[in-house]
Scaffold this motif. Sequence first.
Motif: not given
Length: 120
Positions: A68, A71, A103, A107, A110-111
């Motif tokens: 993350a 990202q 965010e 993320f 979901e990831d």
Amino acid sequence: MHDEFLATMEDVHQREKLASILTWIQTRYPQLEAVVKWNQPMFLDHGTFIIAFSVSKQHIAVAPEVIAMKQFELSIKEAGYKATSNLFRIKWNDAIAWDLLEEIITFNIEDKATVTSFWR
């Protein structure tokens, strides 16, 4: 669970700032489990790590895992936060970039939807 951790913080301003972040996450993501591990308030989803916080005299450290951090490296920098490969720091007087936190947390949820281990 986080109330016990917050009660250990002597500085009222610091305690309130961290509490605002933790409460915001609990409200925005009620499915996440609030725990304290390694003396850090953190949030888990189906037993897997999503995000953790630690405190120092200078800042709140936000640790969302290396993937993350990579990202969102540019967004973290644009928010004005200093970072390492594992975490970024919100100084006690800095504004909280709520959109960035959202965010990153979204993320990670979901990831890691199919991740069964604690860490990636």
